[in-house]
Design a protein around this motif. Sequence first.
Motif, PDB file in Angstrom:
ATOM      1  N   MET A 189      -4.247  -3.420   9.239  1.00  0.00           N
ATOM      2  CA  MET A 189      -4.913  -4.707   8.997  1.00  0.00           C
ATOM      3  C   MET A 189      -4.627  -5.283   7.617  1.00  0.00           C
ATOM      4  N   THR A 190      -4.461  -4.406   6.635  1.00  0.00           N
ATOM      5  CA  THR A 190      -4.255  -4.903   5.265  1.00  0.00           C
ATOM      6  C   THR A 190      -2.786  -5.198   4.971  1.00  0.00           C
ATOM      7  N   CYS A 191      -1.907  -4.887   5.925  1.00  0.00           N
ATOM      8  CA  CYS A 191      -0.486  -5.200   5.759  1.00  0.00           C
ATOM      9  C   CYS A 191      -0.306  -6.717   5.703  1.00  0.00           C
ATOM     10  N   ASP A 192       0.484  -7.208   4.783  1.00  0.00           N
ATOM     11  CA  ASP A 192       0.702  -8.654   4.660  1.00  0.00           C
ATOM     12  C   ASP A 192       1.236  -9.265   5.956  1.00  0.00           C
ATOM     13  N   CYS A 193       2.046  -8.480   6.687  1.00  0.00           N
ATOM     14  CA  CYS A 193       2.658  -9.036   7.899  1.00  0.00           C
ATOM     15  C   CYS A 193       1.665  -9.124   9.066  1.00  0.00           C
ATOM     16  N   PHE A 194       0.507  -8.472   8.937  1.00  0.00           N
ATOM     17  CA  PHE A 194      -0.544  -8.600   9.951  1.00  0.00           C
ATOM     18  C   PHE A 194      -1.281  -9.898   9.635  1.00  0.00           C
TER      19      PHE A 194
ATOM     20  N   GLU B 275       7.617  -2.484   7.386  1.00  0.00           N
ATOM     21  CA  GLU B 275       8.824  -2.919   8.114  1.00  0.00           C
ATOM     22  C   GLU B 275       8.665  -2.661   9.617  1.00  0.00           C
ATOM     23  N   THR B 276       8.118  -1.484   9.949  1.00  0.00           N
ATOM     24  CA  THR B 276       7.930  -1.109  11.360  1.00  0.00           C
ATOM     25  C   THR B 276       6.906  -2.008  12.032  1.00  0.00           C
TER      26      THR B 276
ATOM     27  N   GLN C 169       5.263   7.631   6.924  1.00  0.00           N
ATOM     28  CA  GLN C 169       6.119   6.546   6.426  1.00  0.00           C
ATOM     29  C   GLN C 169       5.642   6.059   5.055  1.00  0.00           C
ATOM     30  N   SER C 170       6.574   5.668   4.222  1.00  0.00           N
ATOM     31  CA  SER C 170       6.194   5.018   2.965  1.00  0.00           C
ATOM     32  C   SER C 170       5.587   3.660   3.321  1.00  0.00           C
ATOM     33  N   ASP C 171       4.905   3.047   2.358  1.00  0.00           N
ATOM     34  CA  ASP C 171       4.274   1.750   2.639  1.00  0.00           C
ATOM     35  C   ASP C 171       5.303   0.706   3.071  1.00  0.00           C
ATOM     36  N   SER C 172       6.478   0.748   2.455  1.00  0.00           N
ATOM     37  CA  SER C 172       7.493  -0.256   2.821  1.00  0.00           C
ATOM     38  C   SER C 172       8.060   0.028   4.219  1.00  0.00           C
TER      39      SER C 172
END
Length: 296
Positions: free
Chosen positions: A59-64, A281-282, A274-277
Amino acid sequence: MEYDKQLQRIKNGSGFIAALDQSGGSTPKALETYGVSSDDYDNDEAMFDLVHEMRARIMTCDCFDSERVLGAILFEDTMEREVNGKSTANYLWEDKNIVPFLKVDKGLAEQMSGVQVMKPIPNLDLLLDKAKNYPVFGTKMRSVIYEPNVDGIELVVQQQFDVAKQIISKGLMPIVEPEVNIDSTQKHECELLLKTDILRNLERLSDEHQVMLKLTLPEEAGFYQELIDHPKVLKVVALSGGYSRTDACAKLKQNPGMIASFSRAFTEGLSKQQSDSEFAETINASIEEIYEASKV
């Protein structure tokens, strides 16, 4: 009023609904897929801490973002937790402009007559009142159909609509989810009976009332168009039901007017390691693929 803003958003916005509502029974599997084994926690509390961590990370991912994600379905435990210092539903609606829904069913009864109806939902009114304390727009509840049994399917749809009316009376939007199992050997026959029963129950709804429908992607392209166009249906959303994301998106593209509400297919490929990046990306690739399929 928040509800009216959310209604317009779901009705007119583009995008899909992320299903982040795995509950007690399905959480261990969701965590395992995410790279967290049952050895990493020793009780339910620890398990829910870990799954909330995963959901908060999504949810906190910018792409969400609200450009592509219309709504998110939450489990009760998730609704009562916080993301970035706010209750989850407030964070989604106020910070992200993403409409929150709440899963309200308590799981499935034993299979009989080729279906699994919902277990009774004790204290549903209390749960709905609790949801109203947050900016929750609607609810979701799931049953499963395995065989084209007339009585069984009628029972599933009737139960779904009976509970939906209770939810509507509380001022919330119900997502009615009578899932047809994708491995059913007579899947299309199940869908024929299901559509007939849904149409019959829609006719019994008051003219000013609407529901949303969450349905398995059909065998026949465009099969649910009549439901998509129905004045008492706000939106028809599709569940992934065990199809891979690629297959689910390909099927969705054959059904214009339906949008995705994927769970497993949405989080496919995500890992705690996974790393945050890499994670971003995924999830971005997943969001883009599902968004494009929902736009058709």
